[in-house]
Design an enzyme around this catalytic site. Structure first.
Site, PDB file in Angstrom:
ATOM      1  N   GLU A  76      -5.735   2.954  29.684  1.00 50.32           N
ATOM      2  CA  GLU A  76      -4.545   2.564  28.922  1.00 50.32           C
ATOM      3  C   GLU A  76      -3.303   3.250  29.473  1.00 50.32           C
ATOM      4  O   GLU A  76      -3.334   4.431  29.804  1.00 50.32           O
ATOM      5  CB  GLU A  76      -4.712   2.979  27.459  1.00 50.32           C
ATOM      6  CG  GLU A  76      -5.904   2.325  26.803  1.00 50.32           C
ATOM      7  CD  GLU A  76      -6.013   2.694  25.334  1.00 50.32           C
ATOM      8  OE1 GLU A  76      -7.125   2.603  24.810  1.00 50.32           O
ATOM      9  OE2 GLU A  76      -4.996   3.074  24.726  1.00 50.32           O
ATOM     10  N   CYS A 115       3.482   6.608  29.130  1.00 51.64           N
ATOM     11  CA  CYS A 115       2.336   7.486  28.866  1.00 51.64           C
ATOM     12  C   CYS A 115       1.200   7.092  29.818  1.00 51.64           C
ATOM     13  O   CYS A 115       0.799   5.933  29.876  1.00 51.64           O
ATOM     14  CB  CYS A 115       1.916   7.339  27.405  1.00 51.64           C
ATOM     15  SG  CYS A 115       0.484   8.331  26.961  1.00 51.64           S
ATOM     16  N   CYS A 122     -13.072  10.726  28.466  1.00 46.71           N
ATOM     17  CA  CYS A 122     -12.818  12.171  28.478  1.00 46.71           C
ATOM     18  C   CYS A 122     -14.081  12.899  28.057  1.00 46.71           C
ATOM     19  O   CYS A 122     -14.833  12.419  27.215  1.00 46.71           O
ATOM     20  CB  CYS A 122     -11.677  12.526  27.526  1.00 46.71           C
ATOM     21  SG  CYS A 122     -11.188  14.270  27.598  1.00 46.71           S
ATOM     22  N   CYS A 126     -12.982  16.173  21.601  1.00 47.67           N
ATOM     23  CA  CYS A 126     -12.262  16.534  20.378  1.00 47.67           C
ATOM     24  C   CYS A 126     -12.681  15.545  19.286  1.00 47.67           C
ATOM     25  O   CYS A 126     -12.758  14.337  19.534  1.00 47.67           O
ATOM     26  CB  CYS A 126     -10.761  16.471  20.618  1.00 47.67           C
ATOM     27  SG  CYS A 126     -10.252  17.556  21.973  1.00 47.67           S
ATOM     28  N   CYS A 129     -10.513  12.348  18.242  1.00 50.30           N
ATOM     29  CA  CYS A 129      -9.923  11.539  19.324  1.00 50.30           C
ATOM     30  C   CYS A 129     -10.835  10.378  19.715  1.00 50.30           C
ATOM     31  O   CYS A 129     -12.025  10.564  19.949  1.00 50.30           O
ATOM     32  CB  CYS A 129      -9.657  12.435  20.527  1.00 50.30           C
ATOM     33  SG  CYS A 129      -9.110  11.530  21.999  1.00 50.30           S
ATOM     34  N   GLY A 173      -7.947  10.976  28.864  1.00 52.29           N
ATOM     35  CA  GLY A 173      -8.454  11.985  29.786  1.00 52.29           C
ATOM     36  C   GLY A 173      -7.771  13.325  29.697  1.00 52.29           C
ATOM     37  O   GLY A 173      -6.723  13.478  29.057  1.00 52.29           O
ATOM     38  N   GLU A 174      -8.399  14.308  30.328  1.00 49.37           N
ATOM     39  CA  GLU A 174      -7.873  15.670  30.351  1.00 49.37           C
ATOM     40  C   GLU A 174      -7.384  15.954  31.783  1.00 49.37           C
ATOM     41  O   GLU A 174      -8.190  16.152  32.690  1.00 49.37           O
ATOM     42  CB  GLU A 174      -8.995  16.646  29.936  1.00 49.37           C
ATOM     43  CG  GLU A 174      -8.701  18.117  30.143  1.00 49.37           C
ATOM     44  CD  GLU A 174      -7.338  18.575  29.644  1.00 49.37           C
ATOM     45  OE1 GLU A 174      -7.068  18.474  28.429  1.00 49.37           O
ATOM     46  OE2 GLU A 174      -6.536  19.055  30.477  1.00 49.37           O
ATOM     47  N   SER A 203      -0.006  17.236  29.171  1.00 48.94           N
ATOM     48  CA  SER A 203      -0.618  17.808  27.982  1.00 48.94           C
ATOM     49  C   SER A 203      -2.063  18.190  28.289  1.00 48.94           C
ATOM     50  O   SER A 203      -2.809  17.416  28.878  1.00 48.94           O
ATOM     51  CB  SER A 203      -0.588  16.772  26.857  1.00 48.94           C
ATOM     52  OG  SER A 203      -1.346  17.212  25.759  1.00 48.94           O
ATOM     53  N   SER A 228      -2.234  21.192  23.444  1.00 50.22           N
ATOM     54  CA  SER A 228      -2.729  20.593  22.202  1.00 50.22           C
ATOM     55  C   SER A 228      -3.334  21.693  21.330  1.00 50.22           C
ATOM     56  O   SER A 228      -4.503  22.025  21.466  1.00 50.22           O
ATOM     57  CB  SER A 228      -3.779  19.522  22.505  1.00 50.22           C
ATOM     58  OG  SER A 228      -3.174  18.439  23.174  1.00 50.22           O
ATOM     59  N   LEU A 229      -2.502  22.238  20.473  1.00 48.96           N
ATOM     60  CA  LEU A 229      -2.959  23.336  19.614  1.00 48.96           C
ATOM     61  C   LEU A 229      -3.806  22.769  18.474  1.00 48.96           C
ATOM     62  O   LEU A 229      -4.975  23.139  18.315  1.00 48.96           O
ATOM     63  CB  LEU A 229      -1.735  24.108  19.082  1.00 48.96           C
ATOM     64  CG  LEU A 229      -2.005  25.281  18.174  1.00 48.96           C
ATOM     65  CD1 LEU A 229      -2.816  26.357  18.867  1.00 48.96           C
ATOM     66  CD2 LEU A 229      -0.679  25.869  17.640  1.00 48.96           C
ATOM     67  N   ASN A 230      -3.219  21.921  17.688  1.00 42.34           N
ATOM     68  CA  ASN A 230      -3.962  21.111  16.703  1.00 42.34           C
ATOM     69  C   ASN A 230      -4.616  21.852  15.562  1.00 42.34           C
ATOM     70  O   ASN A 230      -5.244  21.240  14.694  1.00 42.34           O
ATOM     71  CB  ASN A 230      -5.045  20.248  17.389  1.00 42.34           C
ATOM     72  CG  ASN A 230      -4.438  19.163  18.266  1.00 42.34           C
ATOM     73  OD1 ASN A 230      -3.259  18.854  18.106  1.00 42.34           O
ATOM     74  ND2 ASN A 230      -5.205  18.609  19.154  1.00 42.34           N
ATOM     75  N   ASN A 306      -3.677   9.408  14.033  1.00 43.18           N
ATOM     76  CA  ASN A 306      -3.880   7.957  14.059  1.00 43.18           C
ATOM     77  C   ASN A 306      -5.344   7.675  13.799  1.00 43.18           C
ATOM     78  O   ASN A 306      -6.191   8.125  14.560  1.00 43.18           O
ATOM     79  CB  ASN A 306      -3.527   7.414  15.441  1.00 43.18           C
ATOM     80  CG  ASN A 306      -2.068   7.047  15.566  1.00 43.18           C
ATOM     81  OD1 ASN A 306      -1.509   6.381  14.708  1.00 43.18           O
ATOM     82  ND2 ASN A 306      -1.451   7.501  16.642  1.00 43.18           N
ATOM     83  N   CYS A 349      -3.933   6.642  20.207  1.00 45.37           N
ATOM     84  CA  CYS A 349      -4.599   7.182  21.390  1.00 45.37           C
ATOM     85  C   CYS A 349      -6.027   6.653  21.551  1.00 45.37           C
ATOM     86  O   CYS A 349      -6.875   6.875  20.718  1.00 45.37           O
ATOM     87  CB  CYS A 349      -4.623   8.693  21.283  1.00 45.37           C
ATOM     88  SG  CYS A 349      -3.128   9.334  20.534  1.00 45.37           S
TER      89      CYS A 349
END
Ligand code: SAH
Ligand code: SF4
Length: 358
Positions: A76, A115, A122, A126, A129, A173-174, A203, A228-230, A306, A349
């Protein structure tokens, strides 16, 4: 080109054609002699830019693409005209240094954010996600990462240097688990496409060795950094992001301190608000303390979660989101709300690939 017995300057000529002129096919590269184009084709070379295979357009102007690589896999990529409200999409402050760029004929935007994905799926897993649900299918190459950008610039007729475009490496992805290809793409985008790294933000979920390598990159090639603290603490974070067991918050912060920031540059902490889980008033106070303790110039980008199929979290209430932002601001921490974009086209996402491909 050198390997083919061609003069070295054919290399830059080819790069100019692919990345500046954005020619999608060898046959169109008329700066190369026809015999050379034929020879390249015979040897099996192609431009190989990933193709926009499907377009989903939101009422808010956001466009989300399924972009297809040569082997058929899709990722994407998202186009967000005007970025986020009051921000440049990557959460950086609006700086209208370029004098509120005039809207040019035929263009309905004067600032946009793209983006970009760095992997197919990934491996970080998480819990909130959707991309995680795909697992890691494969890394993208540097050309495939940069190629997403070239395809989108081409679609919108963007004139690099005139139009204001930001890139965020916040797609699937990371990036720091595909480090060489990610930085290879940044190098192409800076040197060949001629986009500024100061208009790019990468990120990471907090891959410490990746952050340490990133800290060594020269300023002229280094995008801005978002973490990405989250979560407000390790206990909650390791439930949401299993990677936290390997690299807890403090280890991530130590690595981030190694990055030499440019003047006025700040580290972004992204914080996904999960209803009842990370959106409580005491969490905001903990986040404020945590961010202050890093001693880094920083800001917090708040993202209301989301939702997606098969993920058992809830969206935060709008009041909780506002209260969270206000609490951070009260504590002296700059905090911004990232507006959800393109909800009507499943633009959350990782949602699109899952929705379209099942
Ligand atoms: N892998 C990198 C970059 C891609 S994810 C990273 O994790 O940082 C980009 C951002 O989207 C991250 O901050 C992540 O926390 C957030 N995100 C992932 N899933 C989300 C969802 N369903 N709703 C809102 N934000 C989400
Ligand atoms: Fe991977 Fe980022 Fe999703 Fe975590 S949030 S699973 S690191 S894409």
């Amino acid at each position: 080109m050198i390997e083919m017995g061609e003069p070295a300057w054919r290399g830059p000529q080819l790069a100019e054609a692919i990345y500046r002129q954005r020619l999608p096919d060898l046959t169109e590269i008329t700066t190369l002699p026809k015999s050379l184009r034929q020879k390249l084709a015979l040897e099996g070379w192609q431009v190989g830019r990933p193709q926009i295979a499907q377009v989903f357009r939101s009422v808010d102007g956001t466009e989300r693409y399924l972009v297809q690589c040569q082997d058929g896999v899709t990722v994407e990529t998202v186009w967000m005209p005007e970025g986020d409200d009051g921000e440049a999409g990557d959460g950086s402050d609006v700086d209208d240094a370029d004098g509120g760029l005039k809207e040019r004929a035929g263009k309905s935007w004067h600032r946009a954010t793209i983006c970009v994905s760095s992997q197919v799926g990934c491996a970080v897993n998480c819990q909130f996600c959707l991309t995680a649900k795909l697992g890691l299918q494969r890394n993208l190459t540097a050309g495939e990462i940069a190629g997403q950008v070239v395809s989108v610039l081409d679609r919108h007729g963007v004139e690099v240097g005139r139009d204001r475009v930001n890139l965020v490496f916040m797609g699937m992805g990371e990036p720091f688990l595909n480090y060489d290809n990610f930085m290879g793409a940044v190098t192409l985008l800076v040197r060949e496409v001629e986009l500024s790294p100061q208009r790019m933000t990468v990120s990471t979920s907090g891959i410490v060795p990746g952050i340490e390598r990133f800290a060594q990159e020269p300023a002229e090639l280094r995008p801005k950094l978002a973490i990405s603290l989250n979560a407000p603490n390790d206990q909650i974070r390791e439930k949401l992001m299993p990677i936290n067991r390997k690299w807890p918050i403090e280890a991530v912060m130590d690595a981030v301190r190694g990055v030499k920031l440019r003047s006025r540059e700040r580290i972004t902490f992204e914080y996904v608000l999960l209803g009842g889980v990370t959106d409580q008033p005491q969490h905001a106070l903990q986040v404020a303390r945590l961010v202050r303790r890093t001693g880094l110039p920083a800001k917090v980008n708040l993202i209301a979660w989301n939702p997606g199929p098969g993920i058992a979290y809830s969206m935060p209430k709008p009041e909780a989101v506002e209260a969270f932002r206000d609490a951070l601001v009260d504590q002296g921490i700059p905090a911004y709300l990232r507006n959800p974009r393109g909800r009507d086209i499943y633009a959350a996402c990782g949602q699109l690939k899952r929705t379209v491909e099942g």
